[in-house]
Design a protein around this motif. Structure first.
Motif, PDB file in Angstrom:
ATOM      1  N   LYS A  52      -7.825  -2.170   1.015  1.00  0.00           N
ATOM      2  CA  LYS A  52      -6.926  -3.237   1.710  1.00  0.00           C
ATOM      3  C   LYS A  52      -7.238  -3.230   3.231  1.00  0.00           C
ATOM      4  CE  LYS A  52      -3.450  -1.568  -0.766  1.00  0.00           C
ATOM      5  NZ  LYS A  52      -2.272  -1.232  -1.049  1.00  0.00           N
ATOM      6  N   LEU A  76      -7.708  -4.809  13.802  1.00  0.00           N
ATOM      7  CA  LEU A  76      -8.398  -5.415  12.818  1.00  0.00           C
ATOM      8  C   LEU A  76      -9.274  -4.536  12.190  1.00  0.00           C
ATOM      9  CD1 LEU A  76      -9.214  -9.004  14.749  1.00  0.00           C
ATOM     10  CD2 LEU A  76      -7.521  -8.519  13.085  1.00  0.00           C
ATOM     11  N   LYS A  98      -6.051  -5.740   6.863  1.00  0.00           N
ATOM     12  CA  LYS A  98      -4.773  -6.852   7.416  1.00  0.00           C
ATOM     13  C   LYS A  98      -5.253  -8.211   6.685  1.00  0.00           C
ATOM     14  CE  LYS A  98      -2.826  -8.314  11.665  1.00  0.00           C
ATOM     15  NZ  LYS A  98      -3.054  -7.933  13.152  1.00  0.00           N
ATOM     16  N   TRP A  99      -6.183  -8.628   6.592  1.00  0.00           N
ATOM     17  CA  TRP A  99      -6.235 -10.276   6.175  1.00  0.00           C
ATOM     18  C   TRP A  99      -6.637 -10.354   4.578  1.00  0.00           C
ATOM     19  CZ3 TRP A  99     -11.200  -9.578   5.103  1.00  0.00           C
ATOM     20  CH2 TRP A  99     -12.107  -8.981   6.005  1.00  0.00           C
ATOM     21  N   GLY A 100      -6.818  -9.325   3.881  1.00  0.00           N
ATOM     22  CA  GLY A 100      -7.510  -9.239   2.552  1.00  0.00           C
ATOM     23  C   GLY A 100      -7.917  -7.984   2.125  1.00  0.00           C
ATOM     24  N   ARG A 122     -10.730 -12.968   1.699  1.00  0.00           N
ATOM     25  CA  ARG A 122      -9.396 -12.979   2.517  1.00  0.00           C
ATOM     26  C   ARG A 122      -8.056 -13.387   1.520  1.00  0.00           C
ATOM     27  NH1 ARG A 122      -9.436 -13.622   7.829  1.00  0.00           N
ATOM     28  NH2 ARG A 122     -11.606 -13.835   8.912  1.00  0.00           N
ATOM     29  N   GLY A 123      -7.038 -13.078   1.641  1.00  0.00           N
ATOM     30  CA  GLY A 123      -5.893 -13.475   1.157  1.00  0.00           C
ATOM     31  C   GLY A 123      -5.317 -12.401   0.237  1.00  0.00           C
TER      32      GLY A 123
END
Length: 80
Positions: free
Chosen positions: A43, A13, A45-47, A79-80
């Motif tokens: 960039k 993370l 992992k989650w966005g 996020r995303g």
């Protein structure tokens, strides 16, 4: 009263460390998707993480970590 936070970051993370308004360290990044003097988008992992400011540069970039230097005005998480 102590916060209920883990002692160590969770592997994989992103870990973001902000030093004053002059430096941002990001570990576990997935690359840079936008690079400019006023905005650098990284960039994760989650966005992505967007560092905004003036005279921004990638002071160091390695496979797992990078440092953005300059006059940092904001650090945004998306996020995303």
């Amino acid at each position: 009263m102590a916060a209920d936070l883990p002692d160590e970051p969770i592997p994989g993370l992103p870990l973001i460390e902000i030093v004053d308004n002059s430096r941002v360290l990001i570990e576990n990044h997935k690359g840079v998707s936008e690079y400019g003097r006023n905005r650098i988008r990284i960039k994760v992992k989650w966005g992505y993480v967007c560092v905004c400011g003036e005279d921004l540069v990638l002071a160091r970039m390695e496979r797992g970590s990078l440092i953005v230097s300059g006059t940092v005005e904001s650090v945004q998480l998306f996020r995303g």
